[in-house]
Design an enzyme around this catalytic site. Structure first.
Site, PDB file in Angstrom:
ATOM      1  N   CYS A 244       0.801  -1.223   0.000  1.00  0.00           N
ATOM      2  CA  CYS A 244       0.000   0.000   0.000  1.00  0.00           C
ATOM      3  C   CYS A 244       0.835   1.274   0.000  1.00  0.00           C
ATOM      4  CB  CYS A 244      -0.929   0.004   1.204  1.00  0.00           C
ATOM      5  SG  CYS A 244      -1.845  -1.535   1.388  1.00  0.00           S
TER       6      CYS A 244
ATOM      7  N   HIS B   7      -2.987   7.593   6.545  1.00  0.00           N
ATOM      8  CA  HIS B   7      -3.129   6.343   5.776  1.00  0.00           C
ATOM      9  C   HIS B   7      -4.505   5.740   6.053  1.00  0.00           C
ATOM     10  CE1 HIS B   7      -2.107   2.608   3.801  1.00  0.00           C
ATOM     11  NE2 HIS B   7      -2.325   1.933   4.908  1.00  0.00           N
TER      12      HIS B   7
ATOM     13  N   HIS C 265      -9.627   2.111  -0.738  1.00  0.00           N
ATOM     14  CA  HIS C 265      -8.190   1.827  -0.657  1.00  0.00           C
ATOM     15  C   HIS C 265      -7.676   1.399  -2.024  1.00  0.00           C
ATOM     16  CE1 HIS C 265      -4.331   0.901   0.707  1.00  0.00           C
ATOM     17  NE2 HIS C 265      -4.588   0.125   1.746  1.00  0.00           N
TER      18      HIS C 265
ATOM     19  N   PHE D  59       1.677  -3.649   3.988  1.00  0.00           N
ATOM     20  CA  PHE D  59       2.066  -4.963   4.484  1.00  0.00           C
ATOM     21  C   PHE D  59       3.576  -5.139   4.324  1.00  0.00           C
ATOM     22  CE2 PHE D  59      -2.122  -7.592   3.971  1.00  0.00           C
ATOM     23  CZ  PHE D  59      -2.691  -6.841   4.977  1.00  0.00           C
TER      24      PHE D  59
END
Length: 420
Positions: A163, A303, A336, A396
Site C-alpha cells: 500500500c 493512511h 483503498h 504490508f
C-alpha cells in the site's frame, strides 16, 4: 551544502471519484463517495457475492485508442491515462531524454491479465493464450510504458511495497532529482486488482468492511464503528522537477515536495509494530528532510484504511510525533487503492496546499470518532491556508512512507482545478 529543491509541476489521476484531477478533487471536497455496490468479483462458482468497491469512475479503456487499450492490462491503462494528464498539465516539457525518468509503483501489477489468461489456458489450451500475456501482467510494465511514451531514458523504476508503493515511487523520484540523476521524473502509482483472489484473500483475513449494505458508508476511517477497508482501483501521477529546471522554462509550480521519509518495521508481514516505531521513524525522517518542526505541519493526510487495529496504531504514532494533530482520511471517499493509494493521497496533499483547504473525512457523523483516537479528525471541509501537509502511506511487510509537501514560493496562475 546546496540542496536541490524538488517541485511538482504536473498532476494527473483517474479514481473512483472522477476521470481526472478536477473531478476527483471537486467530488472529494463535496464529501461525495466513490464506493459503489453490486460490484462483481468474478466467477459465480467462487462463492463471492457482489460487494462494495471503488471502481474507476470511467473505464480507462474508453480514454485510450481501442487497439491500444486491448493490448494493456487495466492497471496499465489507468497509469497511461493519469500520466497523459500530468504531462499535459506540466506543459509537456522539453527534457533531455537522459535526464527524464519514470517511477510508477504498484502492489501487484497486471493481475486482471494473469487471471484472465490462466482461465483461457485451462479452458482452451496453450495456443489460445495471448502472446501479450507477459508484458500485460508484469508489474514494471506501467513504468516501462510511460518511459517509452515520453522517451524517459534515465530509468524506469517500479517500487512494489504493497500500500505504500505509489508514495515510495514519488519519494524515489525526488531522490533521483536530488542525486543529480534526473531533472524530471514522472512518478506515481497504479492498481486495478478488484478480482476474486484478492477479495477472497482479504475476506479470509477479515480485513474488508462489513458495512456493505450502504456502499457509500462502507469505508469509515477513524470511526467508532469502522469494520475494515474497501477495495478500490485507479492511478495518480505527478511530474516532479528540479526547481532550477522548472524555473528555467517558466513552469507553473503546484507545490514543493519538501521531504520524504522511508522506514521499515522489521516486525511482522501484516501487523504494524506495536510501538509504532516504523511509522514514527518515517514521519520524523520526512520532517528532518523538509527542515520542519512538527508544529509547522498544517494537517496530516492519514493512511487510515478503516481497520480496527491499523487506525489506532497510526493515531498513536501520529500522537507520538505531533500530539493531537489535525488529520483527514481520503480513503473514506476513495476507498483503498493499494499501490496507487499513496500517489493519489500525495496528489490530494498537493492540492490542499495549493488551494488552502482540508478535504473532509466521510462517514463520521453517526458514531463519531473512535474515543480511543485522540486526533482532530476533519469531518467537514475546512478552508484555511495549508503551509505544509504530511501524507502517510503504510503497507504490508512493515513498509512506511511519509511525504511532506509545502507551498510554492513563486506561485503563478493555477492551471489545475480551482476550489469549488
Amino acid at each position: 551544502m546546496h540542496r536541490t529543491e524538488v517541485v511538482v509541476t504536473g498532476l494527473g489521476a483517474i479514481t473512483p471519484l472522477g476521470a481526472d484531477v478536477a473531478s476527483t478533487w471537486a467530488a472529494l471536497l463535496a464529501g461525495d463517495s466513490g464506493i459503489r455496490g453490486g460490484v462483481p468479483h468474478g466467477h459465480a462458482d467462487a462463492g463471492l457475492p457482489d460487494t462494495a468497491a471503488g471502481t474507476m469512475a470511467v473505464d480507462p479503456a474508453e480514454l485510450l485508442p481501442p487497439v491500444r487499450a486491448r493490448r494493456l492490462d487495466r492497471s496499465q491503462q489507468a497509469a497511461l491515462v493519469a500520466a497523459a494528464e500530468a504531462w499535459a498539465d506540466a506543459g509537456a516539457p522539453e527534457v533531455d531524454p537522459d535526464r527524464l525518468a519514470s517511477a510508477i509503483g504498484t502492489g501487484i501489477g497486471g493481475v486482471q491479465t494473469l487471471l484472465k489468461e490462466d482461465d483461457v489456458l485451462e479452458a482452451s489450451g496453450t495456443r489460445r493464450v495471448s502472446p501479450r500475456t507477459v508484458p500485460m501482467l508484469m508489474p514494471n510494465a506501467a513504468a516501462a510504458l510511460i518511459s517509452i511514451e515520453y522517451g524517459a531514458r534515465a530509468g524506469a523504476y517500479t517500487p512494489v511495497s504493497a500500500c505504500s508503493s505509489g508514495a515510495e515511487a514519488i519519494a524515489l523520484g525526488a531522490r533521483l532529482i536530488r542525486a543529480g540523476e534526473a531533472d524530471v521524473v514522472i512518478a506515481g502509482g497504479t492498481e486495478a486488482a478488484i478480482a476474486p483472489i484478492t477479495v477472497a484473500g482479504f475476506a479470509q483475513a477479515k480485513a474488508l468492511s462489513r458495512h456493505t449494505a450502504d456502499p457509500a458508508s462502507a469505508s469509515r476511517p477513524f470511526a467508532a464503528d469502522r469494520g475494515g477497508f474497501v477495495l478500490s482501483e485507479g492511478a495518480a501521477v505527478m511530474v516532479l522537477e528540479s526547481a532550477e529546471h522548472a524555473g528555467a522554462r517558466g513552469a507553473h509550480v503546484h507545490a514543493v515536495l519538501a521531504g520524504a521519509g522511508i522506514a521499515a518495521d522489521a516486525h511482522h508481514i501484516t501487523a504494524p509494530a506495536a510501538d509504532g516505531s516504523g511509522q514514527i521513524s518515517a514521519m520524523r525522517k520526512a520532517l528532518t528532510q523538509a527542515g520542519l518542526a512538527p508544529e509547522q505541519i498544517s494537517h496530516i493526510n492519514a493512511h487510515a484504511t478503516g481497520t480496527p487495529v491499523g487506525d489506532v496504531a497510526e493515531a498513536h504514532a501520529i500522537g507520538e510525533v505531533f500530539g493531537r494533530a489535525t488529520v483527514t482520511a481520503p480513503k473514506a471517499a476513495l476507498g483503498h487503492l493499494f499501490g496507487a493509494a499513496g500517489a493519489i493521497e500525495a496528489l490530494v496533499a498537493v492540492l490542499s496546499v495549493e488551494h488552502g483547504v482540508i478535504p473532509p473525512t466521510r462517514n463520521l457523523t453517526a458514531a463519531g470518532v473512535d474515543p480511543g483516537i485522540d486526533l482532530d479528525v476533519v469531518a467537514e471541509r475546512r478552508d484555511v491556508p495549508q503551509h505544509a501537509v504530511l501524507s502517510n502511506s503504510f503497507g504490508f511487510g512493515g513498509q512506511n512512507v511519509s511525504l511532506i509537501v509545502t507551498g510554492a514560493r513563486h506561485h503563478t496562475s493555477p492551471t489545475t482545478p480551482t476550489t469549488p
